[in-house]
Design an enzyme around this catalytic site. Sequence first.
Site, PDB file in Angstrom:
ATOM      1  N   SER A 128      -3.982  -6.676   5.606  1.00  0.00           N
ATOM      2  CA  SER A 128      -3.983  -6.883   4.238  1.00  0.00           C
ATOM      3  C   SER A 128      -5.021  -8.334   4.220  1.00  0.00           C
ATOM      4  CB  SER A 128      -2.647  -7.210   3.917  1.00  0.00           C
ATOM      5  OG  SER A 128      -2.621  -7.869   2.637  1.00  0.00           O
ATOM      6  N   TYR A 153       6.003 -12.421   4.204  1.00  0.00           N
ATOM      7  CA  TYR A 153       5.422 -11.138   4.412  1.00  0.00           C
ATOM      8  C   TYR A 153       3.612 -11.508   5.048  1.00  0.00           C
ATOM      9  CZ  TYR A 153       2.456  -7.280   3.322  1.00  0.00           C
ATOM     10  OH  TYR A 153       1.478  -6.122   3.226  1.00  0.00           O
ATOM     11  N   LYS A 157       1.903 -10.027   8.594  1.00  0.00           N
ATOM     12  CA  LYS A 157       0.517  -9.528   9.068  1.00  0.00           C
ATOM     13  C   LYS A 157      -0.331 -10.160  10.168  1.00  0.00           C
ATOM     14  CE  LYS A 157       1.379  -5.787   6.473  1.00  0.00           C
ATOM     15  NZ  LYS A 157       1.613  -4.539   7.209  1.00  0.00           N
TER      16      LYS A 157
HETATM   17  P1  NAD Z   1       5.674   1.582   1.419  1.00  0.00           P
HETATM   18  O1  NAD Z   1       7.017   0.708   1.121  1.00  0.00           O
HETATM   19  O2  NAD Z   1       5.618   2.795   0.214  1.00  0.00           O
HETATM   20  O3  NAD Z   1       5.599   2.314   2.834  1.00  0.00           O
HETATM   21  C1  NAD Z   1       6.212   1.874   3.793  1.00  0.00           C
HETATM   22  C2  NAD Z   1       7.289   2.831   4.539  1.00  0.00           C
HETATM   23  O4  NAD Z   1       7.614   2.022   5.638  1.00  0.00           O
HETATM   24  C3  NAD Z   1       8.290   3.050   3.396  1.00  0.00           C
HETATM   25  O5  NAD Z   1       8.356   4.494   3.340  1.00  0.00           O
HETATM   26  C4  NAD Z   1       9.632   2.352   4.353  1.00  0.00           C
HETATM   27  O6  NAD Z   1      10.705   3.185   4.054  1.00  0.00           O
HETATM   28  C5  NAD Z   1       9.174   2.592   5.730  1.00  0.00           C
HETATM   29  N1  NAD Z   1       9.643   1.621   6.566  1.00  0.00           N
HETATM   30  C6  NAD Z   1       9.865   0.266   6.222  1.00  0.00           C
HETATM   31  N2  NAD Z   1      10.551  -0.399   7.358  1.00  0.00           N
HETATM   32  C7  NAD Z   1      10.712   0.597   8.353  1.00  0.00           C
HETATM   33  C8  NAD Z   1      11.409   0.792   9.477  1.00  0.00           C
HETATM   34  N3  NAD Z   1      11.931  -0.560  10.165  1.00  0.00           N
HETATM   35  N4  NAD Z   1      11.401   1.943  10.104  1.00  0.00           N
HETATM   36  C9  NAD Z   1      10.972   3.033   9.619  1.00  0.00           C
HETATM   37  N5  NAD Z   1      10.222   2.997   8.455  1.00  0.00           N
HETATM   38  C10 NAD Z   1      10.190   1.701   7.772  1.00  0.00           C
HETATM   39  O7  NAD Z   1       4.298   0.724   1.215  1.00  0.00           O
HETATM   40  P2  NAD Z   1       2.895   1.033   1.254  1.00  0.00           P
HETATM   41  O8  NAD Z   1       2.345   0.339   0.103  1.00  0.00           O
HETATM   42  O9  NAD Z   1       2.559   2.246   1.619  1.00  0.00           O
HETATM   43  O10 NAD Z   1       2.357  -0.064   2.635  1.00  0.00           O
HETATM   44  C11 NAD Z   1       1.979   0.775   3.629  1.00  0.00           C
HETATM   45  C12 NAD Z   1       1.432  -0.481   4.650  1.00  0.00           C
HETATM   46  O11 NAD Z   1       0.586  -1.134   4.241  1.00  0.00           O
HETATM   47  C13 NAD Z   1       2.417  -1.718   5.018  1.00  0.00           C
HETATM   48  O12 NAD Z   1       2.575  -2.247   6.312  1.00  0.00           O
HETATM   49  C14 NAD Z   1       2.330  -2.786   3.919  1.00  0.00           C
HETATM   50  O13 NAD Z   1       2.428  -3.946   4.364  1.00  0.00           O
HETATM   51  C15 NAD Z   1       0.506  -2.525   4.213  1.00  0.00           C
HETATM   52  N6  NAD Z   1      -0.268  -3.006   2.926  1.00  0.00           N
HETATM   53  C16 NAD Z   1       0.240  -2.403   1.548  1.00  0.00           C
HETATM   54  C17 NAD Z   1      -0.470  -3.179   0.546  1.00  0.00           C
HETATM   55  C18 NAD Z   1      -0.198  -2.819  -0.953  1.00  0.00           C
HETATM   56  O14 NAD Z   1      -0.678  -3.280  -1.846  1.00  0.00           O
HETATM   57  N7  NAD Z   1       0.418  -1.462  -1.096  1.00  0.00           N
HETATM   58  C19 NAD Z   1      -1.643  -3.757   0.470  1.00  0.00           C
HETATM   59  C20 NAD Z   1      -2.077  -4.246   1.979  1.00  0.00           C
HETATM   60  C21 NAD Z   1      -1.283  -3.584   2.966  1.00  0.00           C
HETATM   61  C1  WQD Z   2      -2.918  -8.426  -9.060  1.00  0.00           C
HETATM   62  C2  WQD Z   2      -3.505  -9.368  -9.986  1.00  0.00           C
HETATM   63  C3  WQD Z   2      -1.596 -11.006 -10.648  1.00  0.00           C
HETATM   64  C4  WQD Z   2       1.148  -8.478 -12.113  1.00  0.00           C
HETATM   65  C5  WQD Z   2      -0.282  -8.434  -3.460  1.00  0.00           C
HETATM   66  C6  WQD Z   2      -0.131  -8.869  -2.339  1.00  0.00           C
HETATM   67  C7  WQD Z   2      -0.877  -8.670  -1.005  1.00  0.00           C
HETATM   68  C8  WQD Z   2      -1.224  -7.325  -0.968  1.00  0.00           C
HETATM   69  C9  WQD Z   2      -1.630  -6.457  -2.256  1.00  0.00           C
HETATM   70  C10 WQD Z   2       0.116  -6.176   0.685  1.00  0.00           C
HETATM   71  C11 WQD Z   2      -3.207 -10.867  -9.949  1.00  0.00           C
HETATM   72  C12 WQD Z   2      -2.067 -10.136 -11.743  1.00  0.00           C
HETATM   73  C13 WQD Z   2       0.181  -8.860 -11.597  1.00  0.00           C
HETATM   74  C14 WQD Z   2       1.633  -8.697 -13.592  1.00  0.00           C
HETATM   75  C15 WQD Z   2      -0.336  -9.857 -13.760  1.00  0.00           C
HETATM   76  N1  WQD Z   2      -0.233  -6.409  -0.683  1.00  0.00           N
HETATM   77  N2  WQD Z   2      -0.749  -9.553 -12.456  1.00  0.00           N
HETATM   78  N3  WQD Z   2       0.713  -9.628 -14.129  1.00  0.00           N
HETATM   79  O1  WQD Z   2      -1.002 -10.464  -5.910  1.00  0.00           O
HETATM   80  O2  WQD Z   2      -3.441  -9.319  -5.345  1.00  0.00           O
HETATM   81  O3  WQD Z   2      -1.745  -8.757  -4.168  1.00  0.00           O
HETATM   82  O4  WQD Z   2      -0.584  -6.764  -3.404  1.00  0.00           O
HETATM   83  O5  WQD Z   2      -0.236  -7.015   1.413  1.00  0.00           O
HETATM   84  O6  WQD Z   2      -0.264  -9.112  -0.203  1.00  0.00           O
HETATM   85  O7  WQD Z   2       0.178 -10.363  -2.499  1.00  0.00           O
HETATM   86  O8  WQD Z   2      -1.728  -7.916  -6.368  1.00  0.00           O
HETATM   87  O9  WQD Z   2      -1.197  -6.433  -8.355  1.00  0.00           O
HETATM   88  O10 WQD Z   2       0.362  -8.155  -7.510  1.00  0.00           O
HETATM   89  O11 WQD Z   2      -1.788  -8.745  -8.563  1.00  0.00           O
HETATM   90  O12 WQD Z   2      -0.794 -10.503 -14.422  1.00  0.00           O
HETATM   91  O13 WQD Z   2       2.821  -8.314 -14.179  1.00  0.00           O
HETATM   92  O14 WQD Z   2      -2.602  -9.076 -11.304  1.00  0.00           O
HETATM   93  O15 WQD Z   2      -1.573 -12.340 -10.946  1.00  0.00           O
HETATM   94  O16 WQD Z   2      -4.010 -11.647 -10.383  1.00  0.00           O
HETATM   95  P1  WQD Z   2      -2.072  -9.475  -5.356  1.00  0.00           P
HETATM   96  P2  WQD Z   2      -0.987  -7.740  -7.609  1.00  0.00           P
END
Ligand code: NAD
Ligand code: WQD
Length: 343
Positions: A128, A153, A157
Amino acid sequence: MKSKAVILVTGGTGYIGSHTVIELLQSDFEVVIVDNLSNSFAESVDRINMITDKKPVFYKADLCDSSQVSQIFDKHQFDAVIHFAALKAVGESVEKPLFYYRNNLISLLNLLQACKMYKVNQLVFSSSCTVYGQPDCLPVTEDTPVSQPHSPYGNTKKISEEILFDCSHSSDLKVIALRYFNPCGAHPSGLIGEFPAEKPNNLMPVITQAAAGLLKFFEVYGDDYDTPDGSCIRDYIHVTDLARAHVKAIDRLTTGDSKSKFEIFNVGIGQGISVFQMIQTFERLTGIRLNYKISTRRSGDIARIWADTSKAEKELGWKAKFTLDDMINTAWKWQQNLISKPV
Ligand code: NAD
Ligand code: WQD
Protein backbone atom coordinates in the site's frame (compact mmCIF):
# COMPACT_ATOMS: atom_id res chain seq x y z
CA MET A 1 0.82 -29.19 -24.59
CA LYS A 2 1.96 -27.18 -21.52
CA SER A 3 -0.75 -27.10 -18.87
CA LYS A 4 -2.05 -23.76 -17.61
CA ALA A 5 -0.24 -22.10 -14.73
CA VAL A 6 -2.14 -22.50 -11.46
CA ILE A 7 -2.34 -19.41 -9.24
CA LEU A 8 -3.37 -19.45 -5.58
CA VAL A 9 -5.27 -16.26 -4.79
CA THR A 10 -5.67 -15.59 -1.06
CA GLY A 11 -8.47 -13.16 -0.26
CA GLY A 12 -9.86 -13.93 -3.72
CA THR A 13 -13.52 -13.35 -2.83
CA GLY A 14 -12.70 -9.84 -1.57
CA TYR A 15 -12.85 -6.56 -3.47
CA ILE A 16 -9.50 -6.45 -5.30
CA GLY A 17 -9.03 -10.24 -5.21
CA SER A 18 -12.29 -11.00 -7.04
CA HIS A 19 -11.48 -8.49 -9.80
CA THR A 20 -8.03 -10.03 -10.15
CA VAL A 21 -9.43 -13.57 -10.36
CA ILE A 22 -11.54 -12.41 -13.32
CA GLU A 23 -8.51 -10.99 -15.13
CA LEU A 24 -6.48 -14.15 -14.39
CA LEU A 25 -9.23 -16.47 -15.70
CA GLN A 26 -9.64 -14.29 -18.78
CA SER A 27 -5.86 -14.57 -19.34
CA ASP A 28 -6.19 -18.38 -19.18
CA PHE A 29 -4.69 -19.04 -15.78
CA GLU A 30 -6.23 -21.63 -13.48
CA VAL A 31 -7.21 -20.12 -10.15
CA VAL A 32 -7.63 -21.52 -6.65
CA ILE A 33 -9.12 -19.11 -4.09
CA VAL A 34 -8.71 -19.32 -0.34
CA ASP A 35 -10.67 -16.90 1.83
CA ASN A 36 -12.16 -17.13 5.32
CA LEU A 37 -15.06 -14.86 4.25
CA SER A 38 -14.41 -12.52 7.18
CA ASN A 39 -14.95 -9.57 4.86
CA SER A 40 -16.53 -11.06 1.72
CA PHE A 41 -19.11 -13.54 0.47
CA ALA A 42 -18.90 -16.92 -1.30
CA GLU A 43 -21.40 -15.43 -3.78
CA SER A 44 -18.40 -13.69 -5.38
CA VAL A 45 -17.40 -17.04 -6.88
CA ASP A 46 -20.77 -17.31 -8.69
CA ARG A 47 -20.45 -13.72 -9.89
CA ILE A 48 -16.94 -14.46 -11.23
CA ASN A 49 -18.43 -17.46 -13.01
CA MET A 50 -21.21 -15.31 -14.55
CA ILE A 51 -18.63 -12.86 -15.91
CA THR A 52 -15.97 -15.30 -17.14
CA ASP A 53 -17.93 -18.51 -17.74
CA LYS A 54 -15.19 -20.21 -15.70
CA LYS A 55 -15.27 -21.31 -12.09
CA PRO A 56 -12.25 -21.03 -9.81
CA VAL A 57 -11.74 -23.66 -7.11
CA PHE A 58 -12.77 -22.12 -3.77
CA TYR A 59 -11.74 -23.07 -0.24
CA LYS A 60 -13.23 -21.39 2.81
CA ALA A 61 -10.23 -21.50 5.12
CA ASP A 62 -8.33 -19.30 7.54
CA LEU A 63 -4.69 -18.66 6.65
CA CYS A 64 -3.95 -18.22 10.35
CA ASP A 65 -4.52 -21.97 10.72
CA SER A 66 -1.39 -23.61 9.31
CA SER A 67 -3.01 -27.05 9.02
CA GLN A 68 -5.74 -25.63 6.75
CA VAL A 69 -3.06 -23.99 4.61
CA SER A 70 -1.07 -27.25 4.29
CA GLN A 71 -4.20 -29.17 3.29
CA ILE A 72 -4.74 -26.81 0.36
CA PHE A 73 -1.08 -26.95 -0.75
CA ASP A 74 -1.33 -30.77 -0.56
CA LYS A 75 -4.14 -30.79 -3.11
CA HIS A 76 -2.62 -28.50 -5.77
CA GLN A 77 0.74 -27.76 -7.35
CA PHE A 78 0.77 -23.95 -7.46
CA ASP A 79 2.96 -22.00 -9.87
CA ALA A 80 2.53 -18.73 -7.98
CA VAL A 81 0.59 -17.06 -5.19
CA ILE A 82 -1.12 -13.67 -5.04
CA HIS A 83 -1.59 -12.73 -1.39
CA PHE A 84 -4.49 -10.31 -0.86
CA ALA A 85 -5.89 -11.74 2.36
CA ALA A 86 -5.64 -9.20 5.16
CA LEU A 87 -7.72 -7.00 7.41
CA LYS A 88 -7.64 -3.43 6.05
CA ALA A 89 -9.64 -0.96 8.18
CA VAL A 90 -7.14 1.66 9.35
CA GLY A 91 -9.28 3.00 12.25
CA GLU A 92 -10.16 -0.48 13.51
CA SER A 93 -6.46 -1.40 13.51
CA VAL A 94 -5.75 1.48 15.90
CA GLU A 95 -8.42 0.11 18.29
CA LYS A 96 -7.44 -3.56 17.89
CA PRO A 97 -3.73 -3.67 17.04
CA LEU A 98 -3.21 -7.24 18.24
CA PHE A 99 -6.07 -8.51 16.08
CA TYR A 100 -4.47 -6.84 13.03
CA TYR A 101 -0.89 -7.93 13.73
CA ARG A 102 -2.08 -11.48 14.41
CA ASN A 103 -4.26 -11.81 11.31
CA ASN A 104 -2.06 -10.03 8.78
CA LEU A 105 1.30 -11.37 9.95
CA ILE A 106 0.45 -14.94 11.04
CA SER A 107 -1.39 -15.50 7.75
CA LEU A 108 1.67 -14.32 5.81
CA LEU A 109 4.05 -16.48 7.88
CA ASN A 110 1.87 -19.59 7.40
CA LEU A 111 1.67 -18.92 3.68
CA LEU A 112 5.44 -18.48 3.39
CA GLN A 113 6.04 -21.66 5.37
CA ALA A 114 3.79 -23.59 2.98
CA CYS A 115 5.47 -21.98 -0.07
CA LYS A 116 8.83 -23.13 1.27
CA MET A 117 7.66 -26.67 2.03
CA TYR A 118 5.91 -27.14 -1.30
CA LYS A 119 8.54 -25.26 -3.36
CA VAL A 120 6.23 -22.51 -4.58
CA ASN A 121 8.71 -19.76 -5.37
CA GLN A 122 6.72 -16.88 -6.85
CA LEU A 123 4.56 -14.50 -4.88
CA VAL A 124 2.79 -11.19 -5.50
CA PHE A 125 1.99 -9.18 -2.38
CA SER A 126 -0.69 -6.50 -1.80
CA SER A 127 1.16 -3.57 -0.34
CA SER A 128 0.00 0.00 0.00
CA CYS A 129 1.04 3.60 -0.58
CA THR A 130 0.39 3.97 3.15
CA VAL A 131 4.04 2.89 3.65
CA TYR A 132 5.18 6.29 2.26
CA GLY A 133 3.31 8.41 4.83
CA GLN A 134 3.43 12.09 3.75
CA PRO A 135 6.41 12.19 1.40
CA ASP A 136 8.60 15.29 1.07
CA CYS A 137 8.68 15.10 -2.74
CA LEU A 138 5.91 14.28 -5.19
CA PRO A 139 5.22 12.17 -7.13
CA VAL A 140 6.52 9.23 -5.08
CA THR A 141 8.80 6.73 -6.75
CA GLU A 142 9.59 3.28 -5.42
CA ASP A 143 12.82 4.79 -4.04
CA THR A 144 10.95 7.31 -1.89
CA PRO A 145 11.80 6.38 1.71
CA VAL A 146 9.26 4.39 3.67
CA SER A 147 8.11 6.35 6.73
CA GLN A 148 6.99 5.41 10.23
CA PRO A 149 3.45 4.01 9.67
CA HIS A 150 0.51 5.95 11.10
CA SER A 151 -1.46 2.84 12.07
CA PRO A 152 -1.00 -0.81 13.03
CA TYR A 153 -2.58 -1.66 9.66
CA GLY A 154 0.08 0.37 7.83
CA ASN A 155 2.74 -1.22 9.99
CA THR A 156 1.59 -4.72 8.97
CA LYS A 157 2.27 -3.71 5.35
CA LYS A 158 5.74 -2.36 6.20
CA ILE A 159 6.63 -5.43 8.30
CA SER A 160 5.22 -7.80 5.66
CA GLU A 161 7.44 -6.20 3.00
CA GLU A 162 10.44 -6.67 5.33
CA ILE A 163 9.56 -10.32 5.97
CA LEU A 164 9.18 -10.92 2.24
CA PHE A 165 12.49 -9.18 1.51
CA ASP A 166 14.31 -11.38 4.03
CA CYS A 167 12.66 -14.62 2.87
CA SER A 168 13.32 -13.88 -0.80
CA HIS A 169 17.02 -13.28 -0.07
CA SER A 170 17.45 -16.53 1.86
CA SER A 171 15.64 -18.89 -0.53
CA ASP A 172 14.48 -19.38 -4.13
CA LEU A 173 11.42 -17.19 -3.49
CA LYS A 174 10.85 -14.27 -5.88
CA VAL A 175 8.45 -11.54 -4.76
CA ILE A 176 6.72 -8.58 -6.38
CA ALA A 177 5.15 -6.14 -3.92
CA LEU A 178 2.56 -3.89 -5.55
CA ARG A 179 2.02 -0.66 -3.64
CA TYR A 180 -1.58 0.28 -4.42
CA PHE A 181 -2.65 3.89 -4.26
CA ASN A 182 -6.43 4.42 -3.81
CA PRO A 183 -8.40 1.61 -5.47
CA CYS A 184 -12.00 2.41 -6.38
CA GLY A 185 -14.69 1.67 -8.95
CA ALA A 186 -16.22 -1.69 -9.80
CA HIS A 187 -16.29 -4.26 -12.58
CA PRO A 188 -17.94 -2.72 -15.68
CA SER A 189 -20.55 -5.55 -15.63
CA GLY A 190 -21.90 -4.18 -12.34
CA LEU A 191 -21.78 -7.73 -10.90
CA ILE A 192 -18.89 -7.29 -8.47
CA GLY A 193 -17.55 -4.33 -6.55
CA GLU A 194 -16.58 -3.07 -3.14
CA PHE A 195 -18.83 -4.22 -0.33
CA PRO A 196 -18.04 -2.33 2.87
CA ALA A 197 -19.04 -4.58 5.77
CA GLU A 198 -20.15 -1.74 8.01
CA LYS A 199 -20.15 2.05 7.64
CA PRO A 200 -17.74 2.83 4.82
CA ASN A 201 -14.55 4.82 5.46
CA ASN A 202 -13.21 5.25 1.95
CA LEU A 203 -14.31 8.23 -0.11
CA MET A 204 -15.91 6.47 -3.11
CA PRO A 205 -18.29 4.15 -1.18
CA VAL A 206 -19.13 7.08 1.12
CA ILE A 207 -20.12 9.16 -1.91
CA THR A 208 -22.12 6.40 -3.63
CA GLN A 209 -23.94 5.48 -0.39
CA ALA A 210 -24.77 9.12 0.23
CA ALA A 211 -26.05 9.47 -3.35
CA ALA A 212 -28.18 6.35 -2.87
CA GLY A 213 -29.71 7.82 0.28
CA LEU A 214 -28.10 5.23 2.57
CA LEU A 215 -26.21 8.01 4.37
CA LYS A 216 -28.03 11.25 5.15
CA PHE A 217 -24.85 13.21 4.49
CA PHE A 218 -21.10 12.78 4.64
CA GLU A 219 -18.21 14.85 5.87
CA VAL A 220 -15.37 16.32 3.86
CA TYR A 221 -12.47 16.02 6.26
CA GLY A 222 -10.93 19.48 5.99
CA ASP A 223 -10.86 22.24 3.38
CA ASP A 224 -7.83 24.03 4.81
CA TYR A 225 -5.02 21.87 3.47
CA ASP A 226 -2.20 23.38 1.49
CA THR A 227 -3.67 22.19 -1.82
CA PRO A 228 -5.26 24.19 -4.69
CA ASP A 229 -8.85 23.77 -3.40
CA GLY A 230 -8.00 23.06 0.28
CA SER A 231 -9.08 19.38 0.22
CA CYS A 232 -6.79 16.34 0.26
CA ILE A 233 -5.33 14.90 -2.91
CA ARG A 234 -5.03 11.18 -3.71
CA ASP A 235 -4.18 8.96 -6.68
CA TYR A 236 -7.40 7.01 -7.33
CA ILE A 237 -7.09 3.94 -9.51
CA HIS A 238 -9.78 1.74 -11.07
CA VAL A 239 -9.86 -1.73 -9.51
CA THR A 240 -9.78 -3.46 -12.92
CA ASP A 241 -6.61 -1.58 -13.87
CA LEU A 242 -5.17 -2.64 -10.53
CA ALA A 243 -6.24 -6.25 -11.14
CA ARG A 244 -4.46 -6.22 -14.51
CA ALA A 245 -1.23 -5.09 -12.86
CA HIS A 246 -1.32 -8.39 -10.92
CA VAL A 247 -1.56 -10.39 -14.16
CA LYS A 248 1.48 -8.47 -15.44
CA ALA A 249 3.32 -9.20 -12.19
CA ILE A 250 2.53 -12.92 -12.48
CA ASP A 251 3.73 -12.87 -16.11
CA ARG A 252 6.97 -11.22 -15.01
CA LEU A 253 7.58 -13.79 -12.27
CA THR A 254 6.66 -16.84 -14.34
CA THR A 255 8.69 -15.78 -17.40
CA GLY A 256 11.77 -15.11 -15.25
CA ASP A 257 11.95 -11.40 -16.12
CA SER A 258 12.39 -10.17 -12.53
CA LYS A 259 15.52 -8.08 -12.08
CA SER A 260 15.88 -8.91 -8.38
CA LYS A 261 14.44 -11.31 -5.82
CA PHE A 262 12.21 -8.64 -4.29
CA GLU A 263 10.73 -5.96 -6.54
CA ILE A 264 8.38 -3.11 -5.74
CA PHE A 265 6.02 -1.29 -8.11
CA ASN A 266 3.73 1.66 -7.51
CA VAL A 267 0.26 1.10 -8.91
CA GLY A 268 -1.71 4.29 -9.42
CA ILE A 269 -2.72 6.49 -12.36
CA GLY A 270 0.05 8.97 -11.64
CA GLN A 271 -2.33 11.89 -11.14
CA GLY A 272 -3.65 13.60 -8.03
CA ILE A 273 -7.39 14.17 -7.60
CA SER A 274 -8.84 16.23 -4.74
CA VAL A 275 -11.89 15.38 -2.64
CA PHE A 276 -13.78 18.36 -4.13
CA GLN A 277 -12.84 17.30 -7.67
CA MET A 278 -14.21 13.84 -6.91
CA ILE A 279 -17.47 15.29 -5.59
CA GLN A 280 -17.89 17.68 -8.54
CA THR A 281 -17.17 14.94 -11.08
CA PHE A 282 -19.69 12.61 -9.41
CA GLU A 283 -22.36 15.33 -9.47
CA ARG A 284 -21.66 16.12 -13.15
CA LEU A 285 -21.82 12.46 -14.25
CA THR A 286 -24.89 11.41 -12.26
CA GLY A 287 -26.84 14.67 -12.02
CA ILE A 288 -27.22 13.99 -8.26
CA ARG A 289 -26.43 16.72 -5.75
CA LEU A 290 -24.46 15.32 -2.86
CA ASN A 291 -25.27 16.30 0.70
CA TYR A 292 -22.00 16.93 2.55
CA LYS A 293 -20.57 19.12 5.29
CA ILE A 294 -17.07 20.43 5.71
CA SER A 295 -15.67 19.12 8.98
CA THR A 296 -12.31 19.11 10.73
CA ARG A 297 -9.34 17.16 9.45
CA ARG A 298 -9.40 13.37 10.00
CA SER A 299 -6.61 12.22 12.27
CA GLY A 300 -3.78 10.55 10.35
CA ASP A 301 -4.78 11.96 6.93
CA ILE A 302 -1.96 13.27 4.77
CA ALA A 303 -2.48 16.33 2.57
CA ARG A 304 -1.46 14.92 -0.78
CA ILE A 305 0.09 11.95 -2.49
CA TRP A 306 0.26 10.58 -6.00
CA ALA A 307 2.46 8.03 -7.73
CA ASP A 308 5.23 8.09 -10.23
CA THR A 309 4.21 5.03 -12.27
CA SER A 310 7.06 5.07 -14.78
CA LYS A 311 8.71 1.95 -13.31
CA ALA A 312 5.51 -0.11 -13.75
CA GLU A 313 5.12 1.24 -17.29
CA LYS A 314 8.70 0.43 -18.26
CA GLU A 315 9.30 -2.81 -16.39
CA LEU A 316 5.84 -4.40 -16.09
CA GLY A 317 4.43 -3.04 -19.35
CA TRP A 318 1.42 -1.83 -17.38
CA LYS A 319 -0.38 1.51 -17.47
CA ALA A 320 -3.79 2.49 -16.14
CA LYS A 321 -6.46 2.82 -18.84
CA PHE A 322 -9.61 3.68 -16.89
CA THR A 323 -10.38 7.36 -16.26
CA LEU A 324 -11.87 9.06 -13.20
CA ASP A 325 -15.22 9.09 -15.05
CA ASP A 326 -14.96 5.29 -15.45
CA MET A 327 -14.20 4.87 -11.74
CA ILE A 328 -17.27 6.89 -10.76
CA ASN A 329 -19.63 5.43 -13.39
CA THR A 330 -18.78 1.82 -12.48
CA ALA A 331 -18.90 2.48 -8.72
CA TRP A 332 -22.32 4.12 -9.13
CA LYS A 333 -23.63 1.27 -11.32
CA TRP A 334 -22.49 -1.23 -8.67
CA GLN A 335 -24.11 0.78 -5.86
CA GLN A 336 -27.42 0.88 -7.74
CA ASN A 337 -27.27 -2.89 -8.36
CA LEU A 338 -26.59 -3.43 -4.66
CA ILE A 339 -29.76 -1.60 -3.71
CA SER A 340 -31.91 -3.54 -6.16
CA LYS A 341 -30.29 -6.93 -5.51
CA PRO A 342 -28.12 -7.19 -2.40
CA VAL A 343 -25.24 -9.74 -2.53
P1 NAD B 1 -11.11 -7.10 1.18
O1 NAD B 1 -11.38 -7.06 2.64
O2 NAD B 1 -12.24 -6.90 0.25
O3 NAD B 1 -10.37 -8.48 0.80
C1 NAD B 1 -9.51 -9.16 1.68
C2 NAD B 1 -10.02 -10.59 1.80
O4 NAD B 1 -9.17 -11.32 2.67
C3 NAD B 1 -11.44 -10.67 2.38
O5 NAD B 1 -12.25 -11.41 1.49
C4 NAD B 1 -11.26 -11.42 3.71
O6 NAD B 1 -12.36 -12.25 4.00
C5 NAD B 1 -9.97 -12.20 3.47
N1 NAD B 1 -9.19 -12.52 4.66
C6 NAD B 1 -8.77 -11.67 5.65
N2 NAD B 1 -8.07 -12.35 6.58
C7 NAD B 1 -8.02 -13.65 6.16
C8 NAD B 1 -7.45 -14.83 6.70
N3 NAD B 1 -6.80 -14.83 7.86
N4 NAD B 1 -7.60 -15.99 6.01
C9 NAD B 1 -8.28 -16.01 4.85
N5 NAD B 1 -8.84 -14.93 4.30
C10 NAD B 1 -8.73 -13.76 4.96
O7 NAD B 1 -9.94 -6.03 0.90
P2 NAD B 1 -9.38 -5.49 -0.48
O8 NAD B 1 -9.72 -4.06 -0.58
O9 NAD B 1 -9.73 -6.42 -1.59
O10 NAD B 1 -7.83 -5.56 -0.16
C11 NAD B 1 -7.01 -6.64 -0.62
C12 NAD B 1 -5.59 -6.39 -0.17
O11 NAD B 1 -5.13 -5.15 -0.69
C13 NAD B 1 -5.40 -6.30 1.34
O12 NAD B 1 -4.17 -6.90 1.67
C14 NAD B 1 -5.34 -4.81 1.60
O13 NAD B 1 -4.61 -4.51 2.76
C15 NAD B 1 -4.62 -4.34 0.35
N6 NAD B 1 -4.87 -2.93 0.03
C16 NAD B 1 -6.15 -2.49 -0.12
C17 NAD B 1 -6.39 -1.14 -0.43
C18 NAD B 1 -7.79 -0.61 -0.54
O14 NAD B 1 -7.98 0.60 -0.43
N7 NAD B 1 -8.81 -1.45 -0.78
C19 NAD B 1 -5.30 -0.28 -0.62
C20 NAD B 1 -4.00 -0.76 -0.48
C21 NAD B 1 -3.79 -2.12 -0.16
C1 WQD C 1 -9.50 9.60 0.66
C2 WQD C 1 -9.72 11.09 0.89
C3 WQD C 1 -10.13 11.69 3.19
C4 WQD C 1 -14.01 9.75 3.53
C5 WQD C 1 -7.00 4.63 2.85
C6 WQD C 1 -5.99 3.95 3.74
C7 WQD C 1 -4.78 3.53 2.95
C8 WQD C 1 -5.20 2.69 1.74
C9 WQD C 1 -6.26 3.36 0.93
C10 WQD C 1 -5.07 0.36 2.29
C11 WQD C 1 -9.02 11.58 2.17
C12 WQD C 1 -11.32 12.03 2.31
C13 WQD C 1 -12.82 10.22 3.01
C14 WQD C 1 -15.00 10.69 3.93
C15 WQD C 1 -13.56 12.46 3.21
N1 WQD C 1 -5.75 1.42 2.14
N2 WQD C 1 -12.59 11.55 2.85
N3 WQD C 1 -14.73 12.02 3.73
O1 WQD C 1 -7.27 7.68 3.62
O2 WQD C 1 -6.26 8.01 1.31
O3 WQD C 1 -6.38 5.77 2.27
O4 WQD C 1 -7.35 3.73 1.80
O5 WQD C 1 -3.90 0.20 2.25
O6 WQD C 1 -3.97 2.80 3.81
O7 WQD C 1 -5.60 4.86 4.75
O8 WQD C 1 -8.45 6.84 1.55
O9 WQD C 1 -10.78 6.83 0.75
O10 WQD C 1 -10.34 6.94 3.25
O11 WQD C 1 -9.82 8.91 1.85
O12 WQD C 1 -13.37 13.67 3.10
O13 WQD C 1 -16.07 10.33 4.44
O14 WQD C 1 -11.11 11.33 1.10
O15 WQD C 1 -9.90 12.69 4.13
O16 WQD C 1 -8.52 12.84 1.90
P1 WQD C 1 -7.05 7.19 2.27
P2 WQD C 1 -9.93 7.31 1.87
